[in-house]
Design a protein around this motif. Structure first.
Motif, mmCIF file in Angstrom:
data_model
loop_
_atom_site.group_PDB
_atom_site.id
_atom_site.type_symbol
_atom_site.label_atom_id
_atom_site.label_comp_id
_atom_site.label_asym_id
_atom_site.label_seq_id
_atom_site.Cartn_x
_atom_site.Cartn_y
_atom_site.Cartn_z
ATOM 1 N N VAL A 187 100.848 91.820 -5.599
ATOM 2 C CA VAL A 187 100.405 91.219 -4.346
ATOM 3 C C VAL A 187 98.910 91.463 -4.179
ATOM 4 O O VAL A 187 98.465 92.615 -4.165
ATOM 5 C CB VAL A 187 101.162 91.838 -3.149
ATOM 6 C CG1 VAL A 187 100.650 91.266 -1.833
ATOM 7 C CG2 VAL A 187 102.658 91.636 -3.293
ATOM 8 N N PHE A 188 98.145 90.397 -4.064
ATOM 9 C CA PHE A 188 96.741 90.517 -3.700
ATOM 10 C C PHE A 188 96.601 90.102 -2.245
ATOM 11 O O PHE A 188 96.795 88.936 -1.898
ATOM 12 C CB PHE A 188 95.871 89.624 -4.589
ATOM 13 C CG PHE A 188 95.520 90.232 -5.922
ATOM 14 C CD1 PHE A 188 94.294 90.852 -6.119
ATOM 15 C CD2 PHE A 188 96.428 90.191 -6.970
ATOM 16 C CE1 PHE A 188 93.967 91.408 -7.353
ATOM 17 C CE2 PHE A 188 96.109 90.750 -8.202
ATOM 18 C CZ PHE A 188 94.875 91.367 -8.398
ATOM 19 N N TYR A 189 96.331 91.075 -1.385
ATOM 20 C CA TYR A 189 96.066 90.916 0.052
ATOM 21 C C TYR A 189 96.999 89.922 0.731
ATOM 22 O O TYR A 189 96.562 89.032 1.453
ATOM 23 C CB TYR A 189 94.589 90.549 0.299
ATOM 24 C CG TYR A 189 93.903 89.730 -0.793
ATOM 25 C CD1 TYR A 189 94.041 88.343 -0.863
ATOM 26 C CD2 TYR A 189 93.117 90.357 -1.755
ATOM 27 C CE1 TYR A 189 93.419 87.613 -1.844
ATOM 28 C CE2 TYR A 189 92.481 89.630 -2.750
ATOM 29 C CZ TYR A 189 92.632 88.257 -2.791
ATOM 30 O OH TYR A 189 92.011 87.529 -3.773
ATOM 31 N N GLY A 190 98.294 90.096 0.500
ATOM 32 C CA GLY A 190 99.310 89.285 1.171
ATOM 33 C C GLY A 190 100.137 90.136 2.119
ATOM 34 O O GLY A 190 100.292 91.348 1.919
ATOM 35 N N ARG A 191 100.666 89.517 3.130
ATOM 36 C CA ARG A 191 101.498 90.239 4.102
ATOM 37 C C ARG A 191 102.810 90.684 3.450
ATOM 38 O O ARG A 191 103.422 89.912 2.720
ATOM 39 C CB ARG A 191 101.806 89.352 5.309
ATOM 40 C CG ARG A 191 100.590 89.048 6.172
ATOM 41 C CD ARG A 191 100.895 88.069 7.285
ATOM 42 N NE ARG A 191 99.742 87.878 8.142
ATOM 43 C CZ ARG A 191 99.478 88.611 9.225
ATOM 44 N NH1 ARG A 191 100.333 89.564 9.586
ATOM 45 N NH2 ARG A 191 98.399 88.403 9.932
ATOM 46 N N TYR A 208 94.525 95.623 -1.820
ATOM 47 C CA TYR A 208 94.126 95.264 -0.464
ATOM 48 C C TYR A 208 92.688 95.690 -0.197
ATOM 49 O O TYR A 208 92.169 96.634 -0.813
ATOM 50 C CB TYR A 208 95.049 95.938 0.552
ATOM 51 C CG TYR A 208 96.509 95.709 0.272
ATOM 52 C CD1 TYR A 208 97.158 94.574 0.744
ATOM 53 C CD2 TYR A 208 97.239 96.619 -0.501
ATOM 54 C CE1 TYR A 208 98.494 94.349 0.460
ATOM 55 C CE2 TYR A 208 98.585 96.392 -0.785
ATOM 56 C CZ TYR A 208 99.208 95.263 -0.307
ATOM 57 O OH TYR A 208 100.524 95.030 -0.592
ATOM 58 N N GLY A 209 92.055 94.991 0.739
ATOM 59 C CA GLY A 209 90.712 95.349 1.169
ATOM 60 C C GLY A 209 90.771 96.233 2.403
ATOM 61 O O GLY A 209 91.489 95.929 3.367
ATOM 62 N N GLY A 210 90.015 97.318 2.381
ATOM 63 C CA GLY A 210 89.994 98.211 3.537
ATOM 64 C C GLY A 210 89.412 97.548 4.770
ATOM 65 O O GLY A 210 89.658 98.000 5.894
ATOM 66 N N GLU A 211 88.629 96.474 4.586
ATOM 67 C CA GLU A 211 88.058 95.749 5.716
ATOM 68 C C GLU A 211 88.895 94.517 6.079
ATOM 69 O O GLU A 211 88.384 93.528 6.594
ATOM 70 C CB GLU A 211 86.616 95.350 5.387
ATOM 71 C CG GLU A 211 85.711 96.553 5.170
ATOM 72 C CD GLU A 211 84.276 96.172 4.921
ATOM 73 O OE1 GLU A 211 83.902 95.010 5.200
ATOM 74 O OE2 GLU A 211 83.506 97.028 4.441
ATOM 75 N N ASP A 212 90.187 94.619 5.797
ATOM 76 C CA ASP A 212 91.132 93.524 6.082
ATOM 77 C C ASP A 212 92.305 94.096 6.896
ATOM 78 O O ASP A 212 93.448 94.116 6.445
ATOM 79 C CB ASP A 212 91.623 92.941 4.755
ATOM 80 C CG ASP A 212 92.446 91.667 4.919
ATOM 81 O OD1 ASP A 212 92.401 91.062 6.009
ATOM 82 O OD2 ASP A 212 93.125 91.287 3.953
ATOM 83 N N PRO A 213 92.023 94.589 8.117
ATOM 84 C CA PRO A 213 93.041 95.318 8.887
ATOM 85 C C PRO A 213 94.261 94.495 9.272
ATOM 86 O O PRO A 213 95.333 95.066 9.503
ATOM 87 C CB PRO A 213 92.280 95.787 10.133
ATOM 88 C CG PRO A 213 91.133 94.832 10.266
ATOM 89 C CD PRO A 213 90.745 94.499 8.852
ATOM 90 N N ASN A 214 94.117 93.165 9.367
ATOM 91 C CA ASN A 214 95.286 92.350 9.697
ATOM 92 C C ASN A 214 96.396 92.516 8.663
ATOM 93 O O ASN A 214 97.572 92.320 8.973
ATOM 94 C CB ASN A 214 94.895 90.872 9.782
ATOM 95 C CG ASN A 214 94.077 90.562 11.017
ATOM 96 O OD1 ASN A 214 94.153 91.282 12.002
ATOM 97 N ND2 ASN A 214 93.274 89.513 10.966
#
Length: 274
Positions: A187-191, A208-214
């Motif tokens: 998973v690349f930055y998926g919910r 995940y990106g640490g600056e992607d809090p959602n």
């Protein structure tokens, strides 16, 4: 080394599917399959190039076109219209993307013909994020996995895994809950999925990106549920990365983290497809 690529249409249990296939041309032996699951921009040049990277690494890469209905893509989701929509969205504040009123205000600043095209394309795109659509998209993915595992001559009988990005990242994890023979999901930055966790029979690796809090704010709950159910999940969070840090066509691309994530991905696949 020659990477052979082609678009193929095949019949699945749920519908007719269209996908981009990539594999090393001269290789004759069977290889594990990696399903490459698109971002919201479709199976565009970027996703095709990712498929080719996995093919060059020795896998059969299959990128199903989630926008094709029974094998045919509607005009509002054509490659040209999607490219135009992407260019438009990257020209407006990101906060306006998912706010229909703010998005419409930005659309009305465009020439009248472009307004019409953007409106229909963006309505189609964001409509796909509606949970009610996930069943039809999941059907395409399970059909693709089944085709790779039971029918396609280059991967028949071999392990099937998946790698997805953003919307596709969420669907990569979802596929693990639906396909009991699935060998692994990346998973690349998926919910993360909210249901079906007890059905997962394979490891999941997430970036995940640490600056992607959602997205990252959802991970503790998912980690807890995976642990509670005895499932394997590893999360790699790059503290200074934004959403879509792997996409080298986006302003959020981060070359160092993208390189590290790709190396970790190949190592993960090598371990689970032996």
């Amino acid at each position: 080394m020659t990477v052979h690529t082609e678009w193929k249409t095949f019949n699945g249990k749920n519908s007719k599917c269209r996908a981009y296939f990539a594999s090393i041309g001269p290789a004759l032996e069977l290889r594990p399959a990696v399903i490459i699951i698109q971002e919201i921009w479709g199976v565009n040049k970027h996703i095709q190039e990712i498929a080719e990277r996995f093919a060059a690494a020795g896998y059969v890469a299959i990128a199903p076109d989630l926008f094709a209905i029974d094998g045919d893509r509607p005009e509002e989701l054509s490659a040209e219209r999607l490219d135009d929509a992407k260019e438009f969205l990257h020209s407006i504040p990101h906060s306006s993307w998912f706010n229909p009123d703010e998005r419409e205000n930005e659309i009305q600043k465009q020439p009248s013909l472009r307004q019409e095209y953007l409106r229909s394309t963006l309505n189609g795109l964001f409509g796909l994020l509606n949970p009610s659509k996930s069943k039809s998209l999941a059907g395409i993915l399970t059909d693709t996995a089944d085709y790779a595992r039971t029918t396609f001559e280059k991967s028949k009988g071999m392990p099937v895994t998946s790698v997805g990005f953003c919307m596709g990242g969420a669907l990569s994890a979802l596929l693990a809950t639906l396909d009991h023979q699935h060998s692994g999901s990346i998973v690349f930055y998926g919910r993360p999925p909210q249901q079906g966790i007890p059905n997962i029979n394979c490891p999941i690796l997430g970036f995940y990106g640490g600056e992607d809090p959602n997205i990252t704010n959802l991970l503790p709950g998912f980690e807890e549920e995976m642990k509670k159910n005895g499932k394997s999940f590893e999360a790699v969070i790059y503290s200074d990365a934004k959403h879509a840090f792997f996409n080298d066509t986006n302003p959020t691309y981060h070359v160092t983290h993208a390189r590290d994530a790709f190396a970790r991905t190949l190592n993960f696949l090598n371990q689970i497809t032996k």
